[in-house]
Scaffold this active site. Structure first.
Site, PDB file in Angstrom:
ATOM      1  N   TYR A 235      -0.391 -55.809  83.323  1.00 20.08           N
ATOM      2  CA  TYR A 235      -0.103 -56.981  84.166  1.00 20.08           C
ATOM      3  C   TYR A 235       0.046 -58.244  83.324  1.00 20.08           C
ATOM      4  CZ  TYR A 235      -1.081 -60.832  87.409  1.00 20.08           C
ATOM      5  OH  TYR A 235      -1.048 -62.015  88.105  1.00 20.08           O
ATOM      6  N   LYS A 239       3.508 -60.305  82.470  1.00 22.32           N
ATOM      7  CA  LYS A 239       3.593 -61.688  82.962  1.00 22.32           C
ATOM      8  C   LYS A 239       3.818 -62.662  81.800  1.00 22.32           C
ATOM      9  CE  LYS A 239       3.045 -63.124  86.672  1.00 22.32           C
ATOM     10  NZ  LYS A 239       4.062 -63.424  87.730  1.00 22.32           N
TER      11      LYS A 239
END
Length: 488
Positions: A235, A239
């Protein structure tokens, strides 16, 4: 604020997500003179997109205040403001096939707000790359083609900084350079990552791997690539690459990057305690209230940087107005609490114990679940020792018994083994947050607060963490909201 949004057209991606809904509701309720809201919903066609919007957005309890305010006019108001668009950020131009609609959008849109994200820490690498990294670039490219663009807002996370192990570390509101990694010895090439990803999938398919096998391999591959460059999970890695994309390719588009920390239930707007989905902190609290866990993992002094969802949205709306048309700068805002109003894991333990002692959850047969004050496991080493002594060693004994007595307890052994493996994996995923030792600098956000203090008071756009009373928020807002959402 009202003057800015009057007559404006906004594109929102990731419409069915938690933060996007809070943003949408706030715009509709407080800025009714906004012209049009184009809402991108991941769906194959218009009918499915409309159904998702109805079921997952407008019919949720979040919109009850606006519904009550407008009464019989609610449906007509929504219809007059909203255009639902089926599309996917992982595709160029969202995969839109209606050229007339796309031309109209490019002509009208003034503000683009990108909420689209895959937020699972261990999501499949191909999915995370498609949404968090390439999706960010696709949304930016669409914004660059909008003829009247005034602001592009990219929703990121403060934890793109990776794992912080030094208590003296203050994480700055600085952009990533293209190719930057958290390990000085390595250099990141996003194009190469996409090539390696495609190659990996092609290899698996050439070996006739099942979809289930591909899914697990892709999950592990994402973690592997993240750790290679210094990020703890897929994640935050994807990102961070998404941020690199929008900063590097923005050209003359006014760019605002919002980096919230752990987002929790609403503090005030549209009402206290609205939440959807369980995040890191919430899963721990709910499991404790149900009697499933008796210990919290984390050092007592660890700061859990937490921020209510409506404060994130308030900061976002304020930044849009303050920073629009300023293409020469990149505006990055940490929406956080650790520097000005720290909330520690010991507070979570104490407030959770007090709440569930006073308001017990009932089990399936209606009997109150009694909780004891949870202990804090202050290090990963202590957790490993606890797991070995209390669970792994007895499990090895059970396995030995199985071998001697013809696998009579094989089902129990396999179930217990899977649970231990799952808990260990979750601890590994959550460890960077439960033992996070840094604090987030919010100088840019503080300057924004000072410059717009009048709007904060008049327009109800408070995003000052000093205004949060953590005891009152946890005891009377957040935990009750969690119980109402997940435990009833």
């Amino acid at each position: 604020m009202p003057q800015f949004f009057k007559g404006k057209t906004i594109l929102i991606t990731g419409t069915t997500g938690f933060l996007a809904k809070v943003f949408l509701e706030k715009i509709l309720r407080t800025q009714p003179e906004v012209k049009t809201l184009y809402l991108l919903v991941r769906a194959e066609n218009m009918d499915l997109a409309a159904k998702r919007f109805q079921n997952e957005v407008i019919l949720t309890d979040l919109f009850r205040v606006l519904r009550d305010q407008l009464g019989e006019d609610f449906d007509s108001f929504i219809s007059s403001k909203i255009v639902v668009i089926p599309g996917d950020v992982s595709l160029n131009n969202f995969g839109l096939k209606d050229e007339k609609l796309m031309s109209k959008m490019l002509e009208e849109i003034n503000v683009v707000v990108n909420f689209a994200a895959s937020t699972k820490f261990d999501e499949r690498f191909d999915i995370s790359m498609g949404v968090n990294t390439m999706g960010a670039l696709h949304v930016l490219n669409f914004a660059k083609n909008c003829r009247q663009i005034k602001a592009f807002v990219h929703t990121s996370t403060a934890y793109v900084c990776g794992e912080i192990k030094d208590r003296k570390t203050i994480v700055q509101e600085k952009p990533f350079e293209m190719g930057q990694t958290l390990k000085e010895t390595s250099k990141l090439d996003i194009t190469a990552e996409m090539y390696l990803l495609k190659k990996k999938i092609d290899e698996l398919r050439s070996e006739n791997a099942t979809e289930n096998t591909i899914r697990y391999v892709m999950k592990d591959y994402g973690i592997e690539r993240a750790k290679l460059y210094g990020w703890p999970n897929t994640y935050t890695f994807t990102k961070a690459m998404g941020e690199m994309q929008v900063v590097h390719h923005k050209d003359n588009v006014p760019l605002i990057i919002i980096r919230p920390t752990m987002v929790t239930s609403t503090l005030k707007d549209p009402f206290p305690g609205w939440i959807e989905g369980l995040r890191t902190l919430d899963s721990i609290i709910c499991s404790y209230g149900q009697g499933k866990i008796t210990s919290f993992l984390g050092h007592p002094k660890t700061i859990l940087d937490t921020i209510p969802a409506d404060m994130v949205v308030n900061c976002m709306m304020t930044a849009i107005v303050a920073c629009s048309n300023q293409a020469q700068e990149n505006f990055i805002y940490h929406v956080s609490s650790s520097l000005r109003n720290p909330f520690r894991i010991a507070d979570v333990r104490d407030f959770s114990y007090r709440y569930f002692t006073k308001f017990s959850i009932r089990n399936k047969i209606g009997k109150p679940i009694t909780v004891s004050k949870p202990t804090l496991i202050s290090s990963r080493v202590a957790f490993d020792i606890l797991m070995t002594v209390r669970y792994c060693l007895p499990l090895k004994v059970l396995n030995l018994v199985n071998e001697v007595f013809c696998q009579c307890s094989r089902d129990v052994y396999e179930d217990s083994y899977k649970r231990i493996k799952r808990v260990t994996r979750l601890v590994e995923l959550y460890k960077p947050y439960l033992f996070f030792k840094g604090v987030f600098d919010d100088s840019n956000t503080q300057n924004l607060r000072r410059a717009t203090s009048y709007n904060m008071e008049v327009d109800g756009l408070d995003f000052d963490p000093n205004s949060i009373d953590w005891e009152d928020y946890m005891m009377n807002t957040h935990i009750p909201g969690l119980v109402n959402y997940a435990l009833k």
